[in-house]
Each structure stands twice: as structure tokens, then as C-alpha cells.
Design a protein around this motif. Sequence first.
Motif, PDB file in Angstrom:
ATOM      1  N   LEU A  86      43.498  31.552  24.529  1.00 19.22           N
ATOM      2  CA  LEU A  86      43.417  31.800  25.972  1.00 19.22           C
ATOM      3  C   LEU A  86      42.610  33.088  26.132  1.00 19.22           C
ATOM      4  O   LEU A  86      43.165  34.171  26.249  1.00 19.22           O
ATOM      5  CB  LEU A  86      44.801  31.949  26.605  1.00 19.22           C
ATOM      6  CG  LEU A  86      44.811  32.145  28.119  1.00 19.22           C
ATOM      7  CD1 LEU A  86      44.296  30.899  28.842  1.00 19.22           C
ATOM      8  CD2 LEU A  86      46.189  32.506  28.616  1.00 19.22           C
ATOM      9  N   ASN A  87      41.286  32.930  26.125  1.00 23.24           N
ATOM     10  CA  ASN A  87      40.448  34.123  26.229  1.00 23.24           C
ATOM     11  C   ASN A  87      40.450  34.668  27.653  1.00 23.24           C
ATOM     12  O   ASN A  87      40.974  34.055  28.573  1.00 23.24           O
ATOM     13  CB  ASN A  87      39.027  33.845  25.714  1.00 23.24           C
ATOM     14  CG  ASN A  87      38.274  32.847  26.567  1.00 23.24           C
ATOM     15  OD1 ASN A  87      38.212  32.985  27.788  1.00 23.24           O
ATOM     16  ND2 ASN A  87      37.706  31.844  25.929  1.00 23.24           N
ATOM     17  N   LEU A  92      41.314  34.195  33.620  1.00 21.09           N
ATOM     18  CA  LEU A  92      40.879  34.418  35.002  1.00 21.09           C
ATOM     19  C   LEU A  92      40.702  33.106  35.756  1.00 21.09           C
ATOM     20  O   LEU A  92      40.990  33.028  36.959  1.00 21.09           O
ATOM     21  CB  LEU A  92      39.593  35.227  35.035  1.00 21.09           C
ATOM     22  CG  LEU A  92      39.712  36.665  34.508  1.00 21.09           C
ATOM     23  CD1 LEU A  92      38.369  37.376  34.590  1.00 21.09           C
ATOM     24  CD2 LEU A  92      40.786  37.447  35.220  1.00 21.09           C
ATOM     25  N   ASN A  93      40.263  32.062  35.056  1.00 15.66           N
ATOM     26  CA  ASN A  93      40.075  30.755  35.710  1.00 15.66           C
ATOM     27  C   ASN A  93      41.392  30.153  36.203  1.00 15.66           C
ATOM     28  O   ASN A  93      41.406  29.420  37.184  1.00 15.66           O
ATOM     29  CB  ASN A  93      39.344  29.791  34.782  1.00 15.66           C
ATOM     30  CG  ASN A  93      37.870  30.111  34.709  1.00 15.66           C
ATOM     31  OD1 ASN A  93      37.292  30.714  35.625  1.00 15.66           O
ATOM     32  ND2 ASN A  93      37.244  29.743  33.598  1.00 15.66           N
ATOM     33  N   ILE A  94      42.489  30.473  35.534  1.00 12.87           N
ATOM     34  CA  ILE A  94      43.803  30.013  36.002  1.00 12.87           C
ATOM     35  C   ILE A  94      44.029  30.497  37.435  1.00 12.87           C
ATOM     36  O   ILE A  94      44.533  29.768  38.285  1.00 12.87           O
ATOM     37  CB  ILE A  94      44.921  30.526  35.063  1.00 12.87           C
ATOM     38  CG1 ILE A  94      44.834  29.814  33.708  1.00 12.87           C
ATOM     39  CG2 ILE A  94      46.303  30.364  35.692  1.00 12.87           C
ATOM     40  CD1 ILE A  94      45.738  30.400  32.634  1.00 12.87           C
ATOM     41  N   PHE A  95      43.617  31.708  37.703  1.00 19.50           N
ATOM     42  CA  PHE A  95      43.805  32.306  39.031  1.00 19.50           C
ATOM     43  C   PHE A  95      42.681  31.937  39.994  1.00 19.50           C
ATOM     44  O   PHE A  95      42.920  31.750  41.178  1.00 19.50           O
ATOM     45  CB  PHE A  95      43.941  33.828  38.893  1.00 19.50           C
ATOM     46  CG  PHE A  95      45.143  34.208  38.084  1.00 19.50           C
ATOM     47  CD1 PHE A  95      46.394  34.278  38.673  1.00 19.50           C
ATOM     48  CD2 PHE A  95      45.043  34.443  36.725  1.00 19.50           C
ATOM     49  CE1 PHE A  95      47.512  34.590  37.934  1.00 19.50           C
ATOM     50  CE2 PHE A  95      46.158  34.759  35.969  1.00 19.50           C
ATOM     51  CZ  PHE A  95      47.401  34.829  36.574  1.00 19.50           C
ATOM     52  N   LEU A 100      41.816  33.154  43.809  1.00 17.58           N
ATOM     53  CA  LEU A 100      41.821  34.602  43.586  1.00 17.58           C
ATOM     54  C   LEU A 100      40.561  35.008  42.815  1.00 17.58           C
ATOM     55  O   LEU A 100      40.227  34.392  41.807  1.00 17.58           O
ATOM     56  CB  LEU A 100      43.073  35.019  42.801  1.00 17.58           C
ATOM     57  CG  LEU A 100      43.298  36.518  42.623  1.00 17.58           C
ATOM     58  CD1 LEU A 100      43.439  37.222  43.965  1.00 17.58           C
ATOM     59  CD2 LEU A 100      44.549  36.756  41.772  1.00 17.58           C
ATOM     60  N   GLU A 101      39.882  36.013  43.299  1.00 19.33           N
ATOM     61  CA  GLU A 101      38.670  36.506  42.633  1.00 19.33           C
ATOM     62  C   GLU A 101      38.945  37.863  41.996  1.00 19.33           C
ATOM     63  O   GLU A 101      39.923  38.528  42.334  1.00 19.33           O
ATOM     64  CB  GLU A 101      37.505  36.597  43.619  1.00 19.33           C
ATOM     65  CG  GLU A 101      36.980  35.234  44.060  1.00 19.33           C
ATOM     66  CD  GLU A 101      36.500  34.349  42.909  1.00 19.33           C
ATOM     67  OE1 GLU A 101      35.891  34.885  41.954  1.00 19.33           O
ATOM     68  OE2 GLU A 101      36.744  33.129  42.958  1.00 19.33           O
ATOM     69  N   PHE A 111      40.349  43.654  37.628  1.00 18.26           N
ATOM     70  CA  PHE A 111      41.385  43.678  38.661  1.00 18.26           C
ATOM     71  C   PHE A 111      41.113  42.576  39.681  1.00 18.26           C
ATOM     72  O   PHE A 111      39.966  42.215  39.918  1.00 18.26           O
ATOM     73  CB  PHE A 111      41.365  45.020  39.413  1.00 18.26           C
ATOM     74  CG  PHE A 111      41.716  46.201  38.565  1.00 18.26           C
ATOM     75  CD1 PHE A 111      43.028  46.635  38.473  1.00 18.26           C
ATOM     76  CD2 PHE A 111      40.746  46.891  37.858  1.00 18.26           C
ATOM     77  CE1 PHE A 111      43.366  47.740  37.701  1.00 18.26           C
ATOM     78  CE2 PHE A 111      41.063  47.990  37.077  1.00 18.26           C
ATOM     79  CZ  PHE A 111      42.372  48.414  37.002  1.00 18.26           C
ATOM     80  N   PRO A 112      42.171  42.063  40.326  1.00 16.10           N
ATOM     81  CA  PRO A 112      41.925  41.125  41.426  1.00 16.10           C
ATOM     82  C   PRO A 112      41.246  41.874  42.583  1.00 16.10           C
ATOM     83  O   PRO A 112      41.503  43.070  42.776  1.00 16.10           O
ATOM     84  CB  PRO A 112      43.326  40.654  41.825  1.00 16.10           C
ATOM     85  CG  PRO A 112      44.273  41.654  41.275  1.00 16.10           C
ATOM     86  CD  PRO A 112      43.598  42.308  40.112  1.00 16.10           C
TER      87      PRO A 112
END
Length: 184
Positions: A86-87, A92-95, A100-101, A111-112
Motif C-alpha cells: 500500500l504505497n 491517497l487514492n483511497i481518500f 478528498l484532495e 496533508f489533506p
Amino acid sequence: MKKMKNYKVAIVGGGPAGMIAAISAAKEIKTPYKVVLIEKNEKLGKKLLLTGGGRCNITNLSPIKKLINQFRKEDKLFLKHSIYNLNNHDLLNIFRNKGLEFKEEENGRCFPTTEDSNSVLSILKEYLEELNIEVLLNFHVKSIIKKENERLKIKLNEKVNETIEEKTIYFALAQTKKIFSVKK
């Protein structure tokens, strides 16, 4: 009377790693209510809300090899498999899949864009709910027992006198002074 529940997977620890582990397990199993997430605190992600001064330094965007080389040799061996599985971009793609960016700051810190760790926590909770993962809050693991030809049994805090059975247990503990051993 003792309650007994059966699961395929139990995750001990309701921090970010535990929630991600539960989400991953539920996606693999694809059967509702077969994953349980056990947390000793009154809410999930308690420490997540503190990271990055409440902004949630979710990952580092430096190349993976550079990140791994910052650890001691024995830690590298332990972490390498997890980091490649899980790189940082997959994380980040999960979010991002939930809208969420993120933004990158100095030294690759990420950070988000909301600058609020609650936005990360609410997405993790949303996945837990969507995937029908049972969450047990304020539950302390008292013991883990494995008898020959039986499933693993987790005995939880005495005030509820509950035992759960499962095929697999994962530990996602941030900090603990308690060491678990499986009794045979």
C-alpha cells in the motif's frame, strides 16, 4: 451467559492502520459482517486527529526507496512489504475516491487540502460503515486462545463478558505495553 460471535477476521486496534486493515479485509472477503474492528478507546482514530497539529500528515510523497532507507536495517525488513503493498499514492487514492484532495509541503509531507484530520477520519468511518464492518469500542482484549482444531478465540473485557471467534487476527497497535501470546 457468555455471548459468542463468529468472524472471519478480527482487527485489534482502531487507529488508521487498523481501519485500513479492516477495510482491506472486508473488500477481500466480500461477505457482510465477517470483519470486526476492536478498539480499546471510546472512539476510533483518536491519535489520527492529533497528527500534523490536527491537519493530518497522512503520508510522505518521497520515493519509496528514499523513505525505506531512512529506517534501521531491521525496521526496513519489517516495513518494506507493507509499504510496497500500500504505497503512498495508493493510500491517497483511497481518500481521493471519496473526494478528498491533498497537497504536498516541504520534505514531501502530505496533508489533506481541508487541513483537518477529521476529513480523513470521516472517510475511514464511511468505508467501515459501507463495508458492514462491526466496530467494538471500549473493548479491551483480555486473552487470545487457540485450541487444536478450533478457531482463535478472543476474550474481551469482563464487563461485557464477550468472546469472539475468528479465523484470523491482525494487530494494528500504535503503542502498547501489553504483549499478547496465543494460548494453545
